[in-house]
Design an enzyme around this catalytic site. Structure first.
Site, PDB file in Angstrom:
ATOM      1  N   HIS A 109     -36.885   0.663 -11.963  1.00 42.99           N
ATOM      2  CA  HIS A 109     -36.417   2.040 -11.758  1.00 42.99           C
ATOM      3  C   HIS A 109     -36.205   2.826 -13.051  1.00 42.99           C
ATOM      4  O   HIS A 109     -35.912   4.020 -12.995  1.00 42.99           O
ATOM      5  CB  HIS A 109     -35.151   2.041 -10.891  1.00 42.99           C
ATOM      6  CG  HIS A 109     -35.183   3.099  -9.819  1.00 42.99           C
ATOM      7  ND1 HIS A 109     -34.447   3.027  -8.659  1.00 42.99           N
ATOM      8  CD2 HIS A 109     -35.869   4.272  -9.726  1.00 42.99           C
ATOM      9  CE1 HIS A 109     -34.676   4.104  -7.921  1.00 42.99           C
ATOM     10  NE2 HIS A 109     -35.530   4.865  -8.543  1.00 42.99           N
ATOM     11  N   ASP A 132     -30.818   3.804  -2.908  1.00 40.35           N
ATOM     12  CA  ASP A 132     -30.681   2.647  -3.807  1.00 40.35           C
ATOM     13  C   ASP A 132     -29.360   1.953  -3.516  1.00 40.35           C
ATOM     14  O   ASP A 132     -28.395   2.608  -3.101  1.00 40.35           O
ATOM     15  CB  ASP A 132     -30.673   3.174  -5.258  1.00 40.35           C
ATOM     16  CG  ASP A 132     -31.050   2.141  -6.301  1.00 40.35           C
ATOM     17  OD1 ASP A 132     -30.662   0.965  -6.160  1.00 40.35           O
ATOM     18  OD2 ASP A 132     -31.701   2.527  -7.303  1.00 40.35           O
ATOM     19  N   HIS A 134     -27.851   0.754  -5.975  1.00 41.24           N
ATOM     20  CA  HIS A 134     -27.199   0.981  -7.272  1.00 41.24           C
ATOM     21  C   HIS A 134     -27.292   2.455  -7.661  1.00 41.24           C
ATOM     22  O   HIS A 134     -28.248   3.146  -7.294  1.00 41.24           O
ATOM     23  CB  HIS A 134     -27.884   0.128  -8.349  1.00 41.24           C
ATOM     24  CG  HIS A 134     -28.009  -1.317  -7.970  1.00 41.24           C
ATOM     25  ND1 HIS A 134     -29.121  -1.811  -7.298  1.00 41.24           N
ATOM     26  CD2 HIS A 134     -27.166  -2.355  -8.134  1.00 41.24           C
ATOM     27  CE1 HIS A 134     -28.958  -3.100  -7.075  1.00 41.24           C
ATOM     28  NE2 HIS A 134     -27.777  -3.464  -7.561  1.00 41.24           N
ATOM     29  N   ASP A 136     -27.506   3.702 -10.826  1.00 49.07           N
ATOM     30  CA  ASP A 136     -28.446   3.892 -11.932  1.00 49.07           C
ATOM     31  C   ASP A 136     -28.086   5.088 -12.810  1.00 49.07           C
ATOM     32  O   ASP A 136     -28.963   5.787 -13.329  1.00 49.07           O
ATOM     33  CB  ASP A 136     -29.887   4.042 -11.410  1.00 49.07           C
ATOM     34  CG  ASP A 136     -30.404   2.755 -10.778  1.00 49.07           C
ATOM     35  OD1 ASP A 136     -29.730   1.713 -10.876  1.00 49.07           O
ATOM     36  OD2 ASP A 136     -31.497   2.780 -10.180  1.00 49.07           O
ATOM     37  N   HIS A 149     -33.071   0.150 -16.446  1.00 50.99           N
ATOM     38  CA  HIS A 149     -33.276   0.573 -15.050  1.00 50.99           C
ATOM     39  C   HIS A 149     -31.956   0.959 -14.380  1.00 50.99           C
ATOM     40  O   HIS A 149     -31.977   1.577 -13.313  1.00 50.99           O
ATOM     41  CB  HIS A 149     -34.035  -0.489 -14.236  1.00 50.99           C
ATOM     42  CG  HIS A 149     -33.253  -1.697 -13.833  1.00 50.99           C
ATOM     43  ND1 HIS A 149     -33.645  -2.527 -12.798  1.00 50.99           N
ATOM     44  CD2 HIS A 149     -32.122  -2.259 -14.325  1.00 50.99           C
ATOM     45  CE1 HIS A 149     -32.786  -3.525 -12.659  1.00 50.99           C
ATOM     46  NE2 HIS A 149     -31.861  -3.382 -13.573  1.00 50.99           N
ATOM     47  N   ASP A 236     -35.604   2.958  -4.069  1.00 54.03           N
ATOM     48  CA  ASP A 236     -35.593   1.581  -4.573  1.00 54.03           C
ATOM     49  C   ASP A 236     -35.521   0.668  -3.353  1.00 54.03           C
ATOM     50  O   ASP A 236     -34.596   0.796  -2.541  1.00 54.03           O
ATOM     51  CB  ASP A 236     -34.365   1.386  -5.464  1.00 54.03           C
ATOM     52  CG  ASP A 236     -34.301   0.035  -6.147  1.00 54.03           C
ATOM     53  OD1 ASP A 236     -34.722  -0.962  -5.528  1.00 54.03           O
ATOM     54  OD2 ASP A 236     -33.795  -0.030  -7.283  1.00 54.03           O
ATOM     55  N   ASP A 238     -34.446  -2.103  -2.990  1.00 50.04           N
ATOM     56  CA  ASP A 238     -33.202  -2.878  -2.835  1.00 50.04           C
ATOM     57  C   ASP A 238     -32.135  -2.103  -2.067  1.00 50.04           C
ATOM     58  O   ASP A 238     -31.075  -2.650  -1.748  1.00 50.04           O
ATOM     59  CB  ASP A 238     -32.691  -3.432  -4.171  1.00 50.04           C
ATOM     60  CG  ASP A 238     -32.020  -2.413  -5.082  1.00 50.04           C
ATOM     61  OD1 ASP A 238     -31.587  -1.348  -4.617  1.00 50.04           O
ATOM     62  OD2 ASP A 238     -31.911  -2.702  -6.295  1.00 50.04           O
ATOM     63  N   GLU A 281     -39.309  -1.059  -7.476  1.00 51.58           N
ATOM     64  CA  GLU A 281     -38.664  -2.389  -7.551  1.00 51.58           C
ATOM     65  C   GLU A 281     -39.189  -3.407  -6.530  1.00 51.58           C
ATOM     66  O   GLU A 281     -38.497  -4.363  -6.191  1.00 51.58           O
ATOM     67  CB  GLU A 281     -37.125  -2.270  -7.447  1.00 51.58           C
ATOM     68  CG  GLU A 281     -36.486  -1.425  -8.556  1.00 51.58           C
ATOM     69  CD  GLU A 281     -36.183  -2.199  -9.842  1.00 51.58           C
ATOM     70  OE1 GLU A 281     -36.508  -3.403  -9.921  1.00 51.58           O
ATOM     71  OE2 GLU A 281     -35.619  -1.576 -10.780  1.00 51.58           O
TER      72      GLU A 281
END
Length: 312
Positions: A109, A132, A134, A136, A149, A236, A238, A281
């Protein structure tokens, strides 16, 4: 497969930009994500939906790797990440200015430094939905891992501006034009940043509380209230639960379901405002062949939804 006419794109061309890059984090393999998505038929699938598809693999990014790349201000591989994302940003800007839908396949990312810089150079009044686990948005001084990332949004919003290797990154993204869906692993430093800057951030708690449809509306009401601004989606994988997309570098339990992830992409396509999307990702080096197959299939499916594929 119908989609409301795109308010910004008159062409039916999709520019697939490969971003086979893993330098923003420590796990190898994520650089193989783009080619696996393409090899599994993504371009053909989009052509069957009526699009003209162009694909740039960018398979030579490794040539940009410097001989020496020491840690600078806590960040690992800063020169490599900067060189790659700077080059990709120019390419993405050019494709966006050619009135093409830009579909960037990652890669880790950190590549968002390129996608957001490029898309916002073409559409300065755009807004960004970041899906996401996260946030980031770590700053160089706040990151514990040093993996870039986890930091792109701090540069893109101007919260980080004094790193010598990223002087080229302009603060193109106003914090009021950024919204998150799916957060569930956020550093304390990032929580403070989100609060202090009044950034619309919806965690899995909000998805459970309101449902995914309401969450998308809440985000759009905040960053695009009149539904008249271009939208860039950065997804992303994830963000999805690891049972849905296991082959990714930083999986976190309790994520979006298959349906919730696809709903986001479908709903944004339905606005007629979506001009660019990132699928990030996917790491084919992680987990079993079956897990890799499932993750790649989900990545392709999300991309198709961004371009108007729907259940009915």
């Amino acid at each position: 497969m119908t989609q409301s006419a795109n308010k910004f794109l008159t062409s039916k061309t999709v520019s697939i930009v490969g971003a086979p890059f893993s330098g923003g984090q420590p796990q190898g393999g994520v650089e193989k994500g783009p080619i696996r998505l393409v090899e599994s038929g993504l371009a053909n699938q989009l052509e069957e939906m009526g699009y003209h598809v162009e694909y740039e693999a960018n398979s030579d990014l490794e040539s940009l790797k410097p001989a020496q790349d020491p840690v600078v201000q806590n960040l690992k591989n800063p020169k490599f990440v900067s060189a790659v994302t700077h080059r990709l940003a120019g390419q993405i800007e050019e494709r966006a200015k050619q009135n093409k839908f830009v579909l960037t396949l990652g890669g880790d990312h950190s590549v968002a430094l390129a996608t957001v810089s490029g898309v916002f150079a073409a559409y300065p009044n755009a807004c960004l939905i970041w899906v996401d686990a996260h946030a980031d948005i770590n700053t160089p001084e706040g990151t514990e891992s040093g993996n870039i990332h986890g930091c792109p949004l701090s540069f893109l919003t101007g919260l980080s501006q004094d790193h010598p290797d990223f002087a080229w990154v302009k603060p193109v993204l106003q914090t009021g034009r950024l919204a998150y869906i799916g957060l569930r692993d956020v550093d304390d430093n990032e929580k403070k940043i989100l609060r202090d800057n009044n950034i619309k951030a919806l965690s899995m708690h909000h998805v459970d509380k309101y449902g995914i449809g309401k969450c998308v509306d809440i985000c759009l009401d905040h960053i695009n209230p009149n539904r008249d601004l271009p939208i860039h989606l950065s997804f992303d994988v994830d963000a999805l639960d690891p049972t849905v997309a296991p082959s990714t570098g930083t999986p976190v339990r309790g994520g979006l379901t298959f349906r919730e992830g696809h709903y986001i992409c479908e709903a944004l396509a339905e606005t007629g405002l979506l001009v660019a999307a990132d699928i990030m990702e996917v790491n084919p080096a992680l987990e079993s062949p079956e897990s890799v197959f499932n993750t790649v299939q989900v990545g392709c499916s999300l991309a198709r939804c961004c371009l108007g594929e729907s259940l009915l």
